[in-house]
Design a protein around this motif. Structure first.
Motif, PDB file in Angstrom:
ATOM      1  N   PRO A  64       0.841  -1.213   0.000  1.00  0.00           N
ATOM      2  CA  PRO A  64       0.000   0.000   0.000  1.00  0.00           C
ATOM      3  C   PRO A  64       0.873   1.259   0.000  1.00  0.00           C
ATOM      4  O   PRO A  64       1.645   1.487   0.927  1.00  0.00           O
ATOM      5  N   ILE A  65       0.738   2.068  -1.038  1.00  0.00           N
ATOM      6  CA  ILE A  65       1.511   3.306  -1.131  1.00  0.00           C
ATOM      7  C   ILE A  65       0.721   4.425  -0.449  1.00  0.00           C
ATOM      8  O   ILE A  65      -0.438   4.662  -0.766  1.00  0.00           O
ATOM      9  N   MET A  66       1.370   5.114   0.462  1.00  0.00           N
ATOM     10  CA  MET A  66       0.711   6.186   1.200  1.00  0.00           C
ATOM     11  C   MET A  66       0.808   7.494   0.414  1.00  0.00           C
ATOM     12  O   MET A  66       1.801   7.723  -0.286  1.00  0.00           O
ATOM     13  N   PRO A  67      -0.174   8.384   0.537  1.00  0.00           N
ATOM     14  CA  PRO A  67      -0.155   9.640  -0.227  1.00  0.00           C
ATOM     15  C   PRO A  67       0.705  10.714   0.426  1.00  0.00           C
ATOM     16  O   PRO A  67       0.313  11.874   0.530  1.00  0.00           O
ATOM     17  N   ILE A  68       1.861  10.322   0.909  1.00  0.00           N
ATOM     18  CA  ILE A  68       2.840  11.284   1.406  1.00  0.00           C
ATOM     19  C   ILE A  68       4.110  11.066   0.587  1.00  0.00           C
ATOM     20  O   ILE A  68       4.725  10.005   0.637  1.00  0.00           O
ATOM     21  N   THR A  69       4.466  12.061  -0.193  1.00  0.00           N
ATOM     22  CA  THR A  69       5.496  11.905  -1.202  1.00  0.00           C
ATOM     23  C   THR A  69       6.799  12.583  -0.796  1.00  0.00           C
ATOM     24  O   THR A  69       6.821  13.527  -0.009  1.00  0.00           O
ATOM     25  N   SER A  70       7.883  12.092  -1.378  1.00  0.00           N
ATOM     26  CA  SER A  70       9.198  12.694  -1.168  1.00  0.00           C
ATOM     27  C   SER A  70       9.693  13.285  -2.484  1.00  0.00           C
ATOM     28  O   SER A  70       9.265  12.873  -3.567  1.00  0.00           O
ATOM     29  N   ASP A  71      10.595  14.245  -2.388  1.00  0.00           N
ATOM     30  CA  ASP A  71      11.068  14.948  -3.573  1.00  0.00           C
ATOM     31  C   ASP A  71      12.505  15.410  -3.330  1.00  0.00           C
ATOM     32  O   ASP A  71      12.789  16.074  -2.321  1.00  0.00           O
ATOM     33  N   LEU A  72      13.391  15.067  -4.255  1.00  0.00           N
ATOM     34  CA  LEU A  72      14.808  15.364  -4.060  1.00  0.00           C
ATOM     35  C   LEU A  72      15.085  16.856  -4.054  1.00  0.00           C
ATOM     36  O   LEU A  72      15.846  17.347  -3.210  1.00  0.00           O
ATOM     37  N   ASP A  73      14.462  17.598  -4.966  1.00  0.00           N
ATOM     38  CA  ASP A  73      14.701  19.041  -5.008  1.00  0.00           C
ATOM     39  C   ASP A  73      14.212  19.727  -3.730  1.00  0.00           C
ATOM     40  O   ASP A  73      14.874  20.641  -3.224  1.00  0.00           O
ATOM     41  N   ARG A  74      13.064  19.284  -3.232  1.00  0.00           N
ATOM     42  CA  ARG A  74      12.552  19.867  -1.977  1.00  0.00           C
ATOM     43  C   ARG A  74      13.516  19.580  -0.829  1.00  0.00           C
ATOM     44  O   ARG A  74      13.790  20.441   0.014  1.00  0.00           O
ATOM     45  N   LEU A  75      14.046  18.369  -0.802  1.00  0.00           N
ATOM     46  CA  LEU A  75      14.961  17.985   0.264  1.00  0.00           C
ATOM     47  C   LEU A  75      16.250  18.811   0.184  1.00  0.00           C
ATOM     48  O   LEU A  75      16.740  19.319   1.194  1.00  0.00           O
TER      49      LEU A  75
END
Length: 493
Positions: free
Chosen positions: A235-246
């Protein structure tokens, strides 16, 4: 030199403890510890030793970024001994040697001190499980660490004899009780924010027997999983990661209400081209409860929240606040046909309104139809308030038993301003009915800054504990708890 912690870490019960501790023979202040209980109650606890030196300290860092400690209660012969000890991860040892913080925000290597570039960042602070004769402490951003079940001394990183090459491994693997196999995975397997998933089947001796690598539809948290006789579910949760944001100094995860629910399904020993991604209307999939097969379909039960289930620690993409009346969490059942032409799911059934998290069932019913679920829950109508009418910070104020067949529930409410940590459930014997067992939990009293251990008989849950034990120190909020039968764990005395 350790610096003083800020107010957000020093108010209430969750001020860091920062100690290893042993208490022999805890004081029983009410009732008696049942003589038939023999086992180890363990919990993974994030407990900051050093506060990250960062311009912005994110809530996820405070809640889930602390150094991992193993909290353990050995119960036998009507007595309870207690130990807690930090997991000596590479991160822990580096900061202890330096006597200062070297690692930054939650899952953000760009906020670290340059001297620890490329070092293992995991804190092993989320869950503890047992496999191949080993007790493993794990956090999903790295590999697990083996911990001695008696002394709680750290034995080192566990990687299945070098066969696990993923950078990460789940804190929630699943187990086949018949074969002894462990089924696990790592997301962000090639590094933070990547879409790579590494899937492993590990036999009862701790050797990898199957491996598959594939990509998720997008980079997001996959905190839990589910297993049936023939399938594995992600199950994929709707909380995403992003390299540029990090890289720009933003938080690792952000909630996205525009995303659908996505469940990856593959055969147990499947390859990358056999993974199917089933979609459903947006909701927040929490912890899985159980999964099994029936009439040619996968029956998949989990907790589902109608909004940002991690709202206190993960920001909304659009800045939307949590609803003033809170969110609703439901026990939901999906039926999934792996061979269907259409990957849009429609067979959804709500089994109960729960408003809780951390579900527990009889371990013997895993991968099989089941009837009973035990969950710490929140009754907002019973929240105590201060002189200004504001509710005290309570996560769960009840222990609840849901009978899915009868459609009933039973609760134990300990009183105003009390909050439960994750409990464990196990049956009284190998041939006891599914609902005839014990619930054991740490119960915090924040206004009094004290904690106790409670043991409840699930046949008389509403009557309250059969035993209460005084804990001489407060217990900072831990994450997941596990029960190990005494037949697997050496005695401490």
């Amino acid at each position: 030199m350790a610096k003083a912690f800020p107010p957000e870490l020093t108010s209430g019960m969750d001020e860091p403890c920062r100690f290893d501790l042993e208490v022999f023979d805890l004081e029983v202040v009410e009732g008696e510890v049942p003589a038939d209980i023999d086992g180890l109650f363990v919990q993974a606890v994030p407990d900051q030793v050093y506060l990250p030196d960062v311009p912005v300290l994110y809530p996820m860092t405070i809640a889930a970024g602390g150094d991992g400690a193993v909290r353990a209660f050995r119960i036998k012969d009507g007595c309870v001994d207690f130990r807690t000890r930090y997991v000596r991860t590479e991160r822990f040892e580096l900061e202890r040697k330096a006597r200062r913080p070297l690692f930054g925000n939650y899952r953000d290597p760009f906020s670290d001190d340059p001297s620890v570039a490329g070092k293992d960042r995991t804190t092993a602070n989320t869950a503890i499980y047992w496999h191949a004769g080993r007790m493993l402490a794990s956090k999903e951003d790295g590999l697990p660490y083996e911990v001695d079940p008696v002394t709680l001394e750290t034995r080192g990183v566990w990687n299945a004899y070098g066969a696990i090459t993923s950078h990460t491994f789940t804190a929630h693997p699943k187990f086949d009780p018949d074969t002894g196999e462990m089924f696990g995975f790592g997301y962000a397997a090639r590094g933070e924010t990547t879409r790579d998933i590494a899937y492993y089947v590990i036999d009862a001796a701790g050797k990898v027997t199957h491996e598959a690598w594939f990509e998720a539809p997008y980079s997001a948290m996959i905190h839990d999983c589910a297993l049936t006789e023939h399938y594995m579910l992600f199950p994929i949760m709707p909380i995403t990661s992003d390299l540029d944001r990090l890289k720009a100094g933003g938080p690792h995860f952000v909630y996205d209400a525009d995303l659908p629910q996505v469940f990856g399904v593959m055969p147990r020993y499947g390859s990358a081209d056999e993974v199917r991604w089933f979609r459903a209307p947006h909701a927040f999939p929490g912890h899985t409860i159980n999964a099994y097969e029936q009439d040619g379909k996968i029956v998949f039960d989990l907790l589902e929240t109608d909004g940002n289930g991690f709202a206190p620690v993960v920001p909304d993409k659009n800045g939307a606040p949590m609803p003033p009346d809170g969110l609703t969490t439901r026990h939901v059942r999906w039926r999934i046909d792996y061979r269907a032409d259409d990957e849009h799911l429609v067979e959804r059934e709500v089994l109960a309104i729960v408003n809780g998290e951390g579900p527990h069932i009889d371990p013997r019913r895993q991968l099989k139809p089941y009837r009973h679920v035990f969950v710490p829950t929140l009754d907002r109508g019973k929240l105590a308030t201060d002189v200004n009418g504001r509710p005290y910070p309570v996560m769960f104020n009840q222990l609840s038993h849901f009978d899915l067949e009868a459609g009933t529930r039973e609760d134990w409410y300990p009183g105003p301003a009390a909050t439960f940590q994750d409990p464990v459930y196990f049956t009284k014997s190998a041939d006891a009915p599914e609902h005839d067992g014990y619930l054991i939990a740490t119960l915090n009293w924040p206004l009094e800054r004290r904690s106790e251990l409670v043991i409840l008989d699930t046949l008389e849950l509403a009557r309250g504990p059969v035993a209460r034990l005084r804990l001489p120190v407060r217990m900072r909020l831990g994450i997941h708890a596990t029960w190990f039968d005494g037949a697997e764990i050496p005695t401490w005395r």
